[in-house]
Design an enzyme around this catalytic site. Sequence first.
Site, PDB file in Angstrom:
ATOM      1  N   CYS A   9      13.584  21.234  22.462  1.00 44.80           N
ATOM      2  CA  CYS A   9      14.470  21.697  23.545  1.00 44.80           C
ATOM      3  C   CYS A   9      14.251  23.180  23.852  1.00 44.80           C
ATOM      4  CB  CYS A   9      15.922  21.443  23.145  1.00 44.80           C
ATOM      5  SG  CYS A   9      17.098  22.232  24.251  1.00 44.80           S
ATOM      6  N   HIS A  53      22.744  21.674  19.769  1.00 44.90           N
ATOM      7  CA  HIS A  53      22.178  20.922  20.898  1.00 44.90           C
ATOM      8  C   HIS A  53      23.177  19.889  21.406  1.00 44.90           C
ATOM      9  CE1 HIS A  53      19.108  19.425  23.576  1.00 44.90           C
ATOM     10  NE2 HIS A  53      19.447  18.191  23.227  1.00 44.90           N
ATOM     11  N   ASN A  91      25.698  22.087  35.526  1.00 52.12           N
ATOM     12  CA  ASN A  91      25.131  20.869  36.098  1.00 52.12           C
ATOM     13  C   ASN A  91      24.987  19.813  35.003  1.00 52.12           C
ATOM     14  OD1 ASN A  91      24.755  21.909  38.756  1.00 52.12           O
ATOM     15  ND2 ASN A  91      22.960  23.037  38.038  1.00 52.12           N
ATOM     16  N   GLY A 145      21.301  17.943  39.586  1.00 54.54           N
ATOM     17  CA  GLY A 145      20.094  18.772  39.559  1.00 54.54           C
ATOM     18  C   GLY A 145      19.888  19.469  38.228  1.00 54.54           C
ATOM     19  N   THR A 168      18.143  20.561  35.180  1.00 52.12           N
ATOM     20  CA  THR A 168      16.713  20.560  34.844  1.00 52.12           C
ATOM     21  C   THR A 168      16.455  20.802  33.362  1.00 52.12           C
ATOM     22  OG1 THR A 168      16.539  22.912  35.407  1.00 52.12           O
ATOM     23  CG2 THR A 168      16.013  21.325  37.152  1.00 52.12           C
ATOM     24  N   HIS A 184      20.189  20.730  27.986  1.00 49.42           N
ATOM     25  CA  HIS A 184      20.931  21.402  26.907  1.00 49.42           C
ATOM     26  C   HIS A 184      22.095  22.084  27.608  1.00 49.42           C
ATOM     27  CE1 HIS A 184      21.007  23.945  23.028  1.00 49.42           C
ATOM     28  NE2 HIS A 184      21.945  24.496  23.814  1.00 49.42           N
ATOM     29  N   HIS A 199      24.640  24.154  29.377  1.00 51.90           N
ATOM     30  CA  HIS A 199      24.625  25.580  29.731  1.00 51.90           C
ATOM     31  C   HIS A 199      25.557  25.819  30.898  1.00 51.90           C
ATOM     32  CE1 HIS A 199      21.327  23.579  31.930  1.00 51.90           C
ATOM     33  NE2 HIS A 199      21.564  24.428  32.926  1.00 51.90           N
TER      34      HIS A 199
END
Length: 118
Positions: free
Chosen positions: A6, A48, A88, A94, A96, A99, A101
């Site tokens: 990751c 994670h 997101n 969307g 990407t 992990h 955030h």
Amino acid sequence: MRDSNCLFCKIAGGDIPSQKVYEDELCCAFRDIAPQAPTHILVVPKEHIVSVAEITESDAALVGHIFAVIAKVAKAEGLTNGYRVISNAGPDAGQTVPHLHFHILGGRPLGEGLLGNN
Ligand code: AMP
């Protein structure tokens, strides 16, 4: 637990360089590599977690801590006139990097539309 494949686990662990603006034992904050506002910072847990969709009650303290860090970082960045926090989750949003955030966006008026298109 860290996921060795990751990107944000690697950034949080210091294996990939980033412009960190805050770090503690639970999370860190670093500048987005492709900023979409004058100030664009990502706050991520060291553990994670894939996205908001994976958060459970057992993450309550961690998530609360992350929001306190968001407020602290925004203040330290001088975002006294306001800012937006976005997370997101999944393909339709969307996302990407899988992990968890939280984007902190600020430094200019972002408008009233949540998606910045009105
Ligand atoms: P999202 O689309 O919500 O998953 O956001 C992922 C964010 O990570 C995007 O805004 C990217 O610009 C940012 N990003 C990707 N790679 C890096 C990196 N190495 N350092 C900092 N930010 C990154």
